[in-house]
Design an enzyme around this catalytic site. Structure first.
Site, PDB file in Angstrom:
ATOM      1  N   ASP A   2     -31.856 -49.160  20.198  1.00  0.00           N
ATOM      2  CA  ASP A   2     -32.234 -47.688  20.121  1.00  0.00           C
ATOM      3  C   ASP A   2     -32.068 -47.431  18.645  1.00  0.00           C
ATOM      4  OD1 ASP A   2     -32.716 -45.026  20.094  1.00  0.00           O
ATOM      5  OD2 ASP A   2     -31.215 -44.634  21.741  1.00  0.00           O
TER       6      ASP A   2
ATOM      7  N   CYS B  71     -31.530 -38.609  25.954  1.00  0.00           N
ATOM      8  CA  CYS B  71     -32.294 -38.148  24.943  1.00  0.00           C
ATOM      9  C   CYS B  71     -31.460 -36.889  24.461  1.00  0.00           C
ATOM     10  CB  CYS B  71     -33.800 -38.229  24.884  1.00  0.00           C
ATOM     11  SG  CYS B  71     -34.576 -38.027  23.198  1.00  0.00           S
TER      12      CYS B  71
ATOM     13  N   HIS C  91     -34.673 -47.233  22.990  1.00  0.00           N
ATOM     14  CA  HIS C  91     -34.653 -45.833  23.433  1.00  0.00           C
ATOM     15  C   HIS C  91     -35.454 -45.549  24.372  1.00  0.00           C
ATOM     16  CE1 HIS C  91     -33.524 -41.390  22.539  1.00  0.00           C
ATOM     17  NE2 HIS C  91     -34.598 -41.227  22.583  1.00  0.00           N
TER      18      HIS C  91
END
Length: 275
Positions: free
Chosen positions: A194, A132, A225
């Site tokens: 994602d 991330c 994600h």
């Protein structure tokens, strides 16, 4: 391989409050070999700092024979404790993400690299990874010539250039300017589902890397994600896929900085014709 954990509070220059960055270091421990040395890996966390999932991920790398450094990058705003995986914690982490200066993120990466290279049990051959926010920071760590490989999991904000204060980072600009030329190997891993990095964003990153002739691999998998997070993943954790990609990452680290290959040369010395 057994592991041990400690931390270092490292002074910073760009923190307006003068707060140090806490860097957690997880090291392999081999009985009866007190002078053993290992390559180093920086693990950059998501917006929640060094949480349980991040520490477990880092511990797995360390248990394969790497000294792992995990910086708590929100030292400008609060202590090194993990931020909760809840609505308030998510809002807080996202708020800090765009309040911190990009150059301060870079300073944290430099300090983590400096620390690893100073440790007696580290060979000085360094890699980076992250997820991330941490995927973006691992990408930027690759600008440092000391970092020989970066494996970036679902890196956010690269395609939109929105990291840091002012939401106007220069990551892809630096790639276009050749700042990754002749540097270490880069690996980008994204889930096709994602929503943080849509297809058009992934295509932009891939094309920019290709056009700049960066040594890079680009993997797109069937995942959402944060699919490697084994806690509070909102149903997105894929343990089997995580294990497969972890193995891929370790192959990259082993090949690029897991052993001392000597100085880099221009020819492999291999014969021209191999059947």
């Amino acid at each position: 391989m057994l592991i041990t954990t400690k931390y270092y509070d490292v002074p910073t220059k760009l923190d307006p409050n003068g707060s140090p960055v806490r860097i957690f270091v997880i090291s392999p421990s081999v009985q009866n070999y007190p002078q053993a040395k290992f390559p180093g890996v920086i693990v950059f966390s998501e917006i929640y700092q060094v949480t349980g999932p991040v520490e477990r991920f880092a511990g797995q790398i360390a248990s394969h024979g790497y000294v792992v450094a995990c910086p708590s990058v929100y030292h400008e705003f609060e202590g090194p404790e993990a931020i909760p995986y809840d609505v308030e914690g998510t809002d807080r982490g996202n708020k800090y993400k765009i309040e911190k200066r990009v150059e301060a993120y870079d300073e944290d990466a430099t300090l983590a690299t400096d620390l690893l290279m100073s440790l007696e049990n580290c060979t000085g051959r360094i890699g980076a990874t992250g997820m991330c926010l941490g995927g973006h920071l691992a990408f930027r760590a690759a600008f440092d010539p000391r970092v020989l490989a970066s494996v970036c999991f679902f890196a956010t904000d690269i395609h939109s250039a929105t990291l840091g204060r002012g939401k106007n980072d220069d990551t892809l600009v630096r790639v276009r300017n050749g700042d990754l030329a002749g540097k270490g190997e880069l690996v980008m891993i994204f889930g096709k589902q994602d929503t943080h990095v849509p297809r058009i964003g992934r295509d932009l990153i891939r094309t920019t890397l290709d056009d700049a002739n960066v040594t890079a691999s680009f993997l797109e998998v069937q995942a959402q994600h944060a699919f490697i997070r084994d806690e509070h993943s909102k149903g997105r954790w894929d343990a089997a896929l995580t294990r497969s990609l972890f193995t891929f990452m370790m192959e990259v680290f082993e090949r690029t900085m897991g052993r001392d290959l000597g100085p880099r040369g221009g020819s492999s010395g291999a014969p021209e014709h191999i059947c």
